[in-house]
Design an enzyme around this catalytic site. Structure first.
Site, PDB file in Angstrom:
ATOM      1  N   LYS A 231     -13.504  13.270   5.558  1.00 46.14           N
ATOM      2  CA  LYS A 231     -12.861  14.691   5.547  1.00 46.14           C
ATOM      3  C   LYS A 231     -13.804  15.399   5.201  1.00 46.14           C
ATOM      4  O   LYS A 231     -14.804  15.051   4.233  1.00 46.14           O
ATOM      5  CB  LYS A 231     -11.815  14.766   4.725  1.00 46.14           C
TER       6      LYS A 231
ATOM      7  N   ARG B  58      -0.637   6.179  10.057  1.00 46.08           N
ATOM      8  CA  ARG B  58       0.295   5.246  11.068  1.00 46.08           C
ATOM      9  C   ARG B  58      -0.202   3.936  11.185  1.00 46.08           C
ATOM     10  O   ARG B  58       0.546   3.155  11.694  1.00 46.08           O
ATOM     11  CB  ARG B  58      -0.062   6.152  12.517  1.00 46.08           C
TER      12      ARG B  58
HETATM   13  N1  BES Z   1      -3.081  12.545   5.406  1.00 41.28           N
HETATM   14  C1  BES Z   1      -3.471  13.325   6.584  1.00 41.28           C
HETATM   15  C2  BES Z   1      -2.702  14.393   7.139  1.00 41.28           C
HETATM   16  C3  BES Z   1      -2.759  15.689   6.333  1.00 41.28           C
HETATM   17  C4  BES Z   1      -3.882  16.580   6.341  1.00 41.28           C
HETATM   18  C5  BES Z   1      -1.636  15.848   5.493  1.00 41.28           C
HETATM   19  C6  BES Z   1      -3.562  17.724   5.618  1.00 41.28           C
HETATM   20  C7  BES Z   1      -1.396  17.007   4.652  1.00 41.28           C
HETATM   21  C8  BES Z   1      -2.620  18.093   5.029  1.00 41.28           C
HETATM   22  C9  BES Z   1      -3.534  12.484   7.536  1.00 41.28           C
HETATM   23  O1  BES Z   1      -3.981  10.903   7.040  1.00 41.28           O
HETATM   24  C10 BES Z   1      -4.648  12.433   8.327  1.00 41.28           C
HETATM   25  O2  BES Z   1      -5.687  12.637   8.054  1.00 41.28           O
HETATM   26  N2  BES Z   1      -4.336  13.011   9.614  1.00 41.28           N
HETATM   27  C11 BES Z   1      -5.160  13.766  10.800  1.00 41.28           C
HETATM   28  C12 BES Z   1      -4.916  12.830  11.925  1.00 41.28           C
HETATM   29  C13 BES Z   1      -6.210  12.972  12.990  1.00 41.28           C
HETATM   30  C14 BES Z   1      -7.297  12.179  12.817  1.00 41.28           C
HETATM   31  C15 BES Z   1      -5.477  12.592  14.199  1.00 41.28           C
HETATM   32  C16 BES Z   1      -5.110  14.889  10.614  1.00 41.28           C
HETATM   33  O3  BES Z   1      -4.109  15.528  10.675  1.00 41.28           O
HETATM   34  O4  BES Z   1      -6.252  15.571  10.917  1.00 41.28           O
HETATM   35 MN    MN Z   2      -5.915  10.746   7.094  1.00 46.72          MN
END
Ligand code: BES
Ligand code: MN
Ligand code: ZN
Length: 490
Positions: free
Chosen positions: A274, A348
């Site tokens: 990230k 997931r």
């Molecule tokens: N934990 C995150 C989702 C999230 C992001 C929750 C910001 C709250 C605030 C999750 O694991 C994630 O990173 N999801 C990705 C999915 C994508 C790679 C398909 C996302 O939401 O960007």
């Molecule tokens: Mn994630």
């Protein structure tokens, strides 16, 4: 915060603070009595334009002649024609901060006098208690308040009314569940590791009679074939855990309600790392786990006459020489293969195996709770949890529980039409579905691990905490889930 009942009248009660609500044009016996005992104080405030008419705004008055209470806190309820249950709770949560920030330790609450369309005294008392408790929360695990900081409110009494003891007992149990959730979610990721979550659950099992706890370590999970879950944790020095809290308040053969929580104690994104800004917020990525544990806390205190299983998949998602990588194909516990195209879509992955494992309990219904997608925050913001299910009846139950508890969810479609977005030539599915409908394709992925089940998915990425606000973890959706389970017990 303790809740109690007092039959003393509002004029004579010796409390640190009387808490009332101001709603223009409403008839409230407590306020009328205060007005009379003080020679028209409320009328004078009104004439001067000093009553807080906006929702959640407050006026705190001290040392008023005519009443024994040391303070009078007036919380604005907004416009009468707009007031509903949700607005009532919101105003008290916000206005309750004036009580938290005062020197008062004991309060007497007249907020249930406020007329709210469609809401009875029991509901208003329960929600006022929970909202004041919510406002009373202060994070203190790694920062002690100064000696000079305002003390927390220790005791809130309510005017005696029929059935109130039961209402306040219920409020105490739910408040403890919400508090548990917030405490866990707010902890820093170096403290709240998967093992820490497991130890917390174990300690709860020792405190509450009838709450059994089972913990699986990595070897046990490997023996069961939970490769999708283990893949996410394999880049971390903190070992993964699968936690099960089992409440058996029902008959032995009653099918349990199963909650499955995403417990990513820190989500760096892994190799698909990230961006640096706000990455600290990913300590909240165990919000689903915190809500699951918090709900079991409430259920055990309420001694609900049903069976409830809380399952938590606890892992840390880190980049490392051993980390799983984009392109990997992993076989999940149910034999399905997953092509990993983004290691940041890890929630997931772990839920896939947790959902498969949970089916052994023959659930009456299964609900997973996860901070799953940023897309859910784009869609719904911080006000609603995203609800996805193919079961209309279950959807109705959960949506209704959300309204009743002022912890609302909003449904998104989970049509098979979206399934094609996670097809790949290299495996049964891939773990990302592209930009369109990112929350729904995540739900579609989970659906493949809950086939034949009565199952719903709650995406709490927006509702579990307030982004960037010092206030932080919200305790959601413990209110919704507990209300739903109370409803299943009836
Ligand atoms: N934990 C995150 C989702 C999230 C992001 C929750 C910001 C709250 C605030 C999750 O694991 C994630 O990173 N999801 C990705 C999915 C994508 C790679 C398909 C996302 O939401 O960007
Ligand atoms: Mn994630
Ligand atoms: Zn995540």
């Amino acid at each position: 915060m303790n809740f109690s009942i007092s039959d003393q009248n509002v004029i004579e009660i010796e409390t640190d603070c009387l808490v009332v609500g101001y709603l223009a044009g409403s008839q409230q016996p407590g306020i009328t009595a205060i007005n009379e005992a003080t020679g028209g104080l409320v009328d004078r405030l009104k004439q001067a334009g000093d009553l807080p008419s906006d929702s959640g705004k407050t006026l705190m008055l001290h040392a008023i002649d005519g009443i024994a209470a040391q303070r009078l806190l007036i919380i604005g309820m907004g416009k009468a024609e707009k007031l509903d249950g949700n607005g009532y709770v919101k105003a008290i949560r916000q206005g309750g901060k004036a009580l938290r920030n005062s020197r008062a330790r004991r309060a007497h609450c007249l907020l249930a006098e406020i007329p709210v369309p469609g809401r009875e005294l029991a509901w208003k008392s329960l929600q006022a208690a929970l909202a004041l408790d919510h406002a009373n929360y202060l994070y203190s695990a790694t920062k002690q308040p100064k000696d000079s900081s305002p003390p927390p409110t220790e005791e809130v009494s309510f005017p005696a009314a029929e059935g109130l003891t039961k209402v306040l007992d219920r409020a105490t149990a739910i408040a403890a569940g919400i508090q548990r959730c917030r405490d866990l979610a707010d902890l820093p990721p170096n403290i709240a590791t998967p093992v820490y979550l497991a130890e917390t659950a174990r300690a709860m099992g020792e405190t509450h009679d009838g709450l059994e706890v089972e913990i699986l370590d990595e070897q046990q999970m490997a023996d069961l074939g939970m490769r999708a879950l283990l893949a996410v944790g394999q880049g971390s020095a903190n070992p993964s855990r699968l936690i099960r809290l089992s409440w058996r308040g029902g008959a032995p053969n009653d099918q349990p309600y199963v909650l499955v929580g995403k417990g990513v104690t820190f989500d760096t994104g892994g190799i698909s790392i990230k961006p640096r800004d706000n990455m600290d917020q990913m300590k909240f990525d165990m919000g689903g786990a915190a809500a699951t544990i918090g709900t079991l806390e409430a259920v055990a205190r309420l001694k609900l006459p049903i069976n409830v299983e809380g399952v938590v998949a606890a892992v840390e998602n880190m980049p490392d020489g051993k980390a799983y990588r984009p392109g990997d194909v992993i076989t999940a516990m149910n034999g399905k293969t997953i092509e990993v195209l983004n290691t940041d879509a890890e929630g997931r992955m772990i839920l896939a195996d947790a959902l498969t494992w949970s089916q052994q309990f023959k659930p009456a219904a299964m609900v997973d709770i996860a901070t799953l997608t940023g897309a859910c925050v784009v869609a719904l913001g911080h006000h609603a949890s995203g609800l996805m299910t193919q079961d209309d009846e279950l959807a109705e139950e959960l949506l209704a529980a959300g309204i009743e508890s002022a912890d609302r969810a909003w449904r998104l479609p989970l049509w098979d039409d979206y399934q094609e977005q996670i097809e790949t030539p290299f495996a049964d599915m891939k773990n990302i579905g592209g930009m369109p409908a990112g929350s729904i394709t995540a739900g579609c992925f989970l659906a493949r691990f809950a086939e034949g089940q009565r199952w719903a998915h709650l995406d709490i990425a927006g509702s579990a905490w307030r982004w960037g606000k010092a206030e932080s973890a919200s305790g959601r959706p413990v209110g919704l889930l507990t209300e739903w389970l109370i409803g299943r017990s009836a």
